[in-house]
Scaffold this motif. Sequence first.
Motif, PDB file in Angstrom:
ATOM      1  N   TYR A 245     -53.091   8.497 -65.453  1.00  0.00           N
ATOM      2  CA  TYR A 245     -52.807   8.069 -66.831  1.00  0.00           C
ATOM      3  C   TYR A 245     -53.851   7.084 -67.346  1.00  0.00           C
ATOM      4  O   TYR A 245     -54.360   7.218 -68.457  1.00  0.00           O
ATOM      5  CB  TYR A 245     -51.405   7.442 -66.903  1.00  0.00           C
ATOM      6  N   SER A 258     -47.324  11.554 -70.882  1.00  0.00           N
ATOM      7  CA  SER A 258     -46.025  11.831 -70.239  1.00  0.00           C
ATOM      8  C   SER A 258     -45.234  12.955 -70.906  1.00  0.00           C
ATOM      9  O   SER A 258     -44.351  13.540 -70.294  1.00  0.00           O
ATOM     10  CB  SER A 258     -45.164  10.568 -70.251  1.00  0.00           C
ATOM     11  N   HIS A 259     -45.465  13.231 -72.186  1.00  0.00           N
ATOM     12  CA  HIS A 259     -44.679  14.196 -72.990  1.00  0.00           C
ATOM     13  C   HIS A 259     -43.226  13.736 -73.130  1.00  0.00           C
ATOM     14  O   HIS A 259     -42.328  14.567 -73.315  1.00  0.00           O
ATOM     15  CB  HIS A 259     -44.691  15.601 -72.374  1.00  0.00           C
ATOM     16  N   GLU A 293     -47.811   0.981 -73.142  1.00  0.00           N
ATOM     17  CA  GLU A 293     -47.534   1.889 -74.271  1.00  0.00           C
ATOM     18  C   GLU A 293     -46.027   2.046 -74.469  1.00  0.00           C
ATOM     19  O   GLU A 293     -45.511   1.939 -75.577  1.00  0.00           O
ATOM     20  CB  GLU A 293     -48.132   3.288 -74.018  1.00  0.00           C
ATOM     21  N   ARG A 297     -45.901  -1.214 -77.039  1.00  0.00           N
ATOM     22  CA  ARG A 297     -46.235  -0.520 -78.298  1.00  0.00           C
ATOM     23  C   ARG A 297     -44.981   0.073 -78.942  1.00  0.00           C
ATOM     24  O   ARG A 297     -44.824   0.061 -80.150  1.00  0.00           O
ATOM     25  CB  ARG A 297     -47.258   0.593 -78.048  1.00  0.00           C
ATOM     26  N   ARG A 298     -44.120   0.642 -78.119  1.00  0.00           N
ATOM     27  CA  ARG A 298     -42.914   1.283 -78.660  1.00  0.00           C
ATOM     28  C   ARG A 298     -41.976   0.232 -79.265  1.00  0.00           C
ATOM     29  O   ARG A 298     -41.479   0.390 -80.370  1.00  0.00           O
ATOM     30  CB  ARG A 298     -42.213   2.095 -77.564  1.00  0.00           C
ATOM     31  N   ALA A 374     -54.931  10.801 -88.824  1.00  0.00           N
ATOM     32  CA  ALA A 374     -54.408   9.985 -89.934  1.00  0.00           C
ATOM     33  C   ALA A 374     -55.542   9.281 -90.676  1.00  0.00           C
ATOM     34  O   ALA A 374     -55.524   9.182 -91.908  1.00  0.00           O
ATOM     35  CB  ALA A 374     -53.401   8.963 -89.394  1.00  0.00           C
ATOM     36  N   ASN A 395     -46.392  14.544 -90.495  1.00  0.00           N
ATOM     37  CA  ASN A 395     -45.929  14.038 -89.198  1.00  0.00           C
ATOM     38  C   ASN A 395     -44.422  14.309 -89.020  1.00  0.00           C
ATOM     39  O   ASN A 395     -43.967  14.788 -87.983  1.00  0.00           O
ATOM     40  CB  ASN A 395     -46.204  12.528 -89.126  1.00  0.00           C
ATOM     41  N   GLY A 402     -41.342  13.227 -84.596  1.00  0.00           N
ATOM     42  CA  GLY A 402     -41.521  12.554 -85.892  1.00  0.00           C
ATOM     43  C   GLY A 402     -40.237  11.883 -86.382  1.00  0.00           C
ATOM     44  O   GLY A 402     -39.213  11.888 -85.705  1.00  0.00           O
ATOM     45  N   ASN A 406     -42.119   4.807 -84.237  1.00  0.00           N
ATOM     46  CA  ASN A 406     -43.476   4.964 -83.691  1.00  0.00           C
ATOM     47  C   ASN A 406     -44.394   5.681 -84.675  1.00  0.00           C
ATOM     48  O   ASN A 406     -45.584   5.384 -84.760  1.00  0.00           O
ATOM     49  CB  ASN A 406     -43.457   5.815 -82.414  1.00  0.00           C
TER      50      ASN A 406
HETATM   51  C1  LIG Z   1     -50.913   8.489 -86.726  1.00  0.00           C
HETATM   52  C2  LIG Z   1     -49.952   8.370 -85.569  1.00  0.00           C
HETATM   53  C3  LIG Z   1     -48.716   8.995 -85.642  1.00  0.00           C
HETATM   54  C4  LIG Z   1     -47.793   8.877 -84.592  1.00  0.00           C
HETATM   55  N1  LIG Z   1     -46.592   9.483 -84.716  1.00  0.00           N
HETATM   56  C5  LIG Z   1     -45.641   9.322 -83.747  1.00  0.00           C
HETATM   57  C6  LIG Z   1     -44.341   9.860 -83.904  1.00  0.00           C
HETATM   58  O1  LIG Z   1     -44.021  10.469 -84.933  1.00  0.00           O
HETATM   59  N2  LIG Z   1     -43.458   9.666 -82.890  1.00  0.00           N
HETATM   60  C7  LIG Z   1     -43.790   8.998 -81.734  1.00  0.00           C
HETATM   61  O2  LIG Z   1     -42.949   8.857 -80.849  1.00  0.00           O
HETATM   62  N3  LIG Z   1     -45.015   8.461 -81.581  1.00  0.00           N
HETATM   63  C8  LIG Z   1     -45.957   8.593 -82.536  1.00  0.00           C
HETATM   64  N4  LIG Z   1     -47.197   8.030 -82.369  1.00  0.00           N
HETATM   65  C9  LIG Z   1     -47.474   7.237 -81.157  1.00  0.00           C
HETATM   66  C10 LIG Z   1     -48.087   8.028 -79.963  1.00  0.00           C
HETATM   67  O3  LIG Z   1     -49.217   8.735 -80.370  1.00  0.00           O
HETATM   68  C11 LIG Z   1     -47.060   8.993 -79.353  1.00  0.00           C
HETATM   69  O4  LIG Z   1     -45.888   8.266 -79.012  1.00  0.00           O
HETATM   70  C12 LIG Z   1     -47.548   9.650 -78.063  1.00  0.00           C
HETATM   71  O5  LIG Z   1     -48.767  10.314 -78.289  1.00  0.00           O
HETATM   72  C13 LIG Z   1     -46.486  10.645 -77.587  1.00  0.00           C
HETATM   73  O6  LIG Z   1     -46.866  11.339 -76.438  1.00  0.00           O
HETATM   74  P1  LIG Z   1     -46.338  10.921 -74.980  1.00  0.00           P
HETATM   75  O7  LIG Z   1     -44.886  10.669 -74.987  1.00  0.00           O
HETATM   76  O8  LIG Z   1     -46.851  11.953 -74.036  1.00  0.00           O
HETATM   77  O9  LIG Z   1     -47.080   9.521 -74.830  1.00  0.00           O
HETATM   78  P2  LIG Z   1     -47.477   8.577 -73.566  1.00  0.00           P
HETATM   79  O10 LIG Z   1     -48.899   8.281 -73.700  1.00  0.00           O
HETATM   80  O11 LIG Z   1     -47.027   9.247 -72.309  1.00  0.00           O
HETATM   81  O12 LIG Z   1     -46.658   7.281 -73.845  1.00  0.00           O
HETATM   82  C14 LIG Z   1     -45.316   7.078 -73.409  1.00  0.00           C
HETATM   83  C15 LIG Z   1     -44.492   6.556 -74.542  1.00  0.00           C
HETATM   84  O13 LIG Z   1     -45.015   5.326 -75.012  1.00  0.00           O
HETATM   85  C16 LIG Z   1     -44.817   5.208 -76.402  1.00  0.00           C
HETATM   86  N5  LIG Z   1     -46.117   5.132 -77.080  1.00  0.00           N
HETATM   87  C17 LIG Z   1     -47.305   5.630 -76.666  1.00  0.00           C
HETATM   88  N6  LIG Z   1     -48.275   5.339 -77.560  1.00  0.00           N
HETATM   89  C18 LIG Z   1     -47.680   4.639 -78.547  1.00  0.00           C
HETATM   90  C19 LIG Z   1     -48.137   4.049 -79.752  1.00  0.00           C
HETATM   91  N7  LIG Z   1     -49.417   4.092 -80.123  1.00  0.00           N
HETATM   92  N8  LIG Z   1     -47.244   3.429 -80.550  1.00  0.00           N
HETATM   93  C20 LIG Z   1     -45.942   3.347 -80.198  1.00  0.00           C
HETATM   94  N9  LIG Z   1     -45.450   3.875 -79.061  1.00  0.00           N
HETATM   95  C21 LIG Z   1     -46.301   4.517 -78.254  1.00  0.00           C
HETATM   96  C22 LIG Z   1     -44.091   6.464 -76.852  1.00  0.00           C
HETATM   97  O14 LIG Z   1     -42.713   6.202 -76.872  1.00  0.00           O
HETATM   98  C23 LIG Z   1     -44.456   7.449 -75.760  1.00  0.00           C
HETATM   99  O15 LIG Z   1     -43.503   8.484 -75.623  1.00  0.00           O
HETATM  100  C24 LIG Z   1     -48.135   8.125 -83.424  1.00  0.00           C
HETATM  101  C25 LIG Z   1     -49.380   7.510 -83.349  1.00  0.00           C
HETATM  102  C26 LIG Z   1     -50.283   7.613 -84.417  1.00  0.00           C
HETATM  103  C27 LIG Z   1     -51.618   6.921 -84.322  1.00  0.00           C
END
Ligand SMILES: Cc1cc2nc3c(=O)[nH]c(=O)nc-3n(C[C@H](O)[C@H](O)[C@H](O)COP(=O)(O)OP(=O)(O)OC[C@H]3O[C@@H](n4cnc5c(N)ncnc54)[C@H](O)[C@@H]3O)c2cc1C
Length: 458
Positions: A245, A258-259, A293, A297-298, A374, A395, A402, A406
């Motif tokens: 990661y 992680s999805h 993250e 971040r969440r 974005a 989004n 969406g 986040n």
């Molecule tokens: C323009 C834009 C739009 C986004 N739209 C969404 C959305 O609609 N819903 C959403 O859940 N996330 C959103 N994100 C945040 C982030 O990109 C996604 O949470 C992440 O890519 C989801 O994939 P993952 O669960 O495999 O992430 P991983 O990288 O595996 O992260 C694990 C978890 O950490 C949290 N996380 C990770 N990155 C961020 C971040 N930058 N901000 C807040 N929390 C984060 C999420 O809950 C995520 O599921 C957005 C980011 C940007 C820049």
Amino acid sequence: MSPRAFLKYMNFQRTNHVKKDAYPGGGVVYWMSRDQRMADNWALVYAQSQALEKKAALSVVFCLTPRFLDATQHHYGFMLKGLQETERNLESMNIGFTLLFGEPTAVLPAFLTESNAGLLVTDMNPLRHARHWQRSLTPILGIPWVEVDAHNIVPVWTASQKQEYGAYTLRPKLRRLLPEYLAEFPPIIRHPFSPATAPQPAAWDRAAATLRVDMRTGGSPVCEPGEAAAAAMLREFIARRLPGYETDRNDPVLDAQSHLSPYLHFGHIAAQRIALAVEEQGETPSSTSFLEEMIVRRELSDNFCMYNEQYDTFDGFPTWAKLSLNQHRNDERTHHYALEQFERAETHDRLWNAAQGEMLATGRMHGYMRMYWAKKILEWSGSPEEAMAIAIHLNDTYELDGRDPNGYAGIAWSIGGVHDRAWFERPVYGKIRYMNANGCARKFNVDAYCSRFGTGPL
Ligand SMILES: Cc1cc2nc3c(=O)[nH]c(=O)nc-3n(C[C@H](O)[C@H](O)[C@H](O)COP(=O)(O)OP(=O)(O)OC[C@H]3O[C@@H](n4cnc5c(N)ncnc54)[C@H](O)[C@@H]3O)c2cc1C
């Protein structure tokens, strides 16, 4: 387990007493909304502890609204399938489940009266529609009402009482509080008290006909919904993707994220469960950056939406960003696209089109590409307000995760400098951080990404 033993697990900072009326007798009802699961759900834990103490029946109700922001049949399908699994899980614990059709403000009061409810529990949601439901229902209901933050590890109102400037101001607060909150959950037990009349079986077959949503939109599902599928995804992430990661998560060609975001969004899994499972693997650079993250971040996104009512508009941006974007309002745009051109991935930029193509085809977009996507909408729209509206609409319509804090925080970060700082001045962007395709090409194999998802002109 006695109610007392049950409650020793629960930190009461997780609760917010919305309505403090005296308990008039009757059952405990958990109005499930954001956290759609039985396991590891603090709202359900609290509701069961109260029902045990009062020797009362416990039931769960869900209000299926005919539309929800820009959600489509794709999102509703995912949610309804997950809820059916939760209904089965609850029934195996003698906890009734009722599916109501309509806005909570219209259908919940009558249900509570008819089912002789004496205490209402709900899960916390910082978004506008949920706050509106709460404001409208508070004067109408004649029973006590407790809201529980079942989504965040540290309750949003405990972590901070104001909008934080960025991760750097929230992180130390969370670090101080996490040892107190990142603890094991009590299990839900088979509930010993039954209601006088059993709840009506949920009419799942009627659900689709009640919806007033876009029935066309939605790519092929990338994952199965529900609590069991969420737990399986967590296991798979830990076994296969967590080790890489830290090094690979920003490469959209590699599958290193992680999805878990759709499961977190619909509440099919608790962030706290994910954090406990990742911590169990021991501290590594990857676990640290994942927890940054998934926790900081969440939870910062919930903080933003909780304390900034303009979380989805230009007015929600920091003052420096509004000033700077206003100064560049009339800058000439190299390209200007309408919503439909963005939507169909018909820009001049093959990388942007591929990102939009990924979202259209799979219902998700790689996290790194979301920032580029974005920011280019800001660059190629008539105004920052137009860019916000387009990015949020796309989004919320196409991302499975969406309609989430986040998403609003991520879009406001990209377009409006929220949680970021001022950068060098440039056309259109002003002092908002800039990204370009050359920067992407230095980070990952753009050709490989475009060949996988590209639909537009090369
Ligand atoms: C323009 C834009 C739009 C986004 N739209 C969404 C959305 O609609 N819903 C959403 O859940 N996330 C959103 N994100 C945040 C982030 O990109 C996604 O949470 C992440 O890519 C989801 O994939 P993952 O669960 O495999 O992430 P991983 O990288 O595996 O992260 C694990 C978890 O950490 C949290 N996380 C990770 N990155 C961020 C971040 N930058 N901000 C807040 N929390 C984060 C999420 O809950 C995520 O599921 C957005 C980011 C940007 C820049």
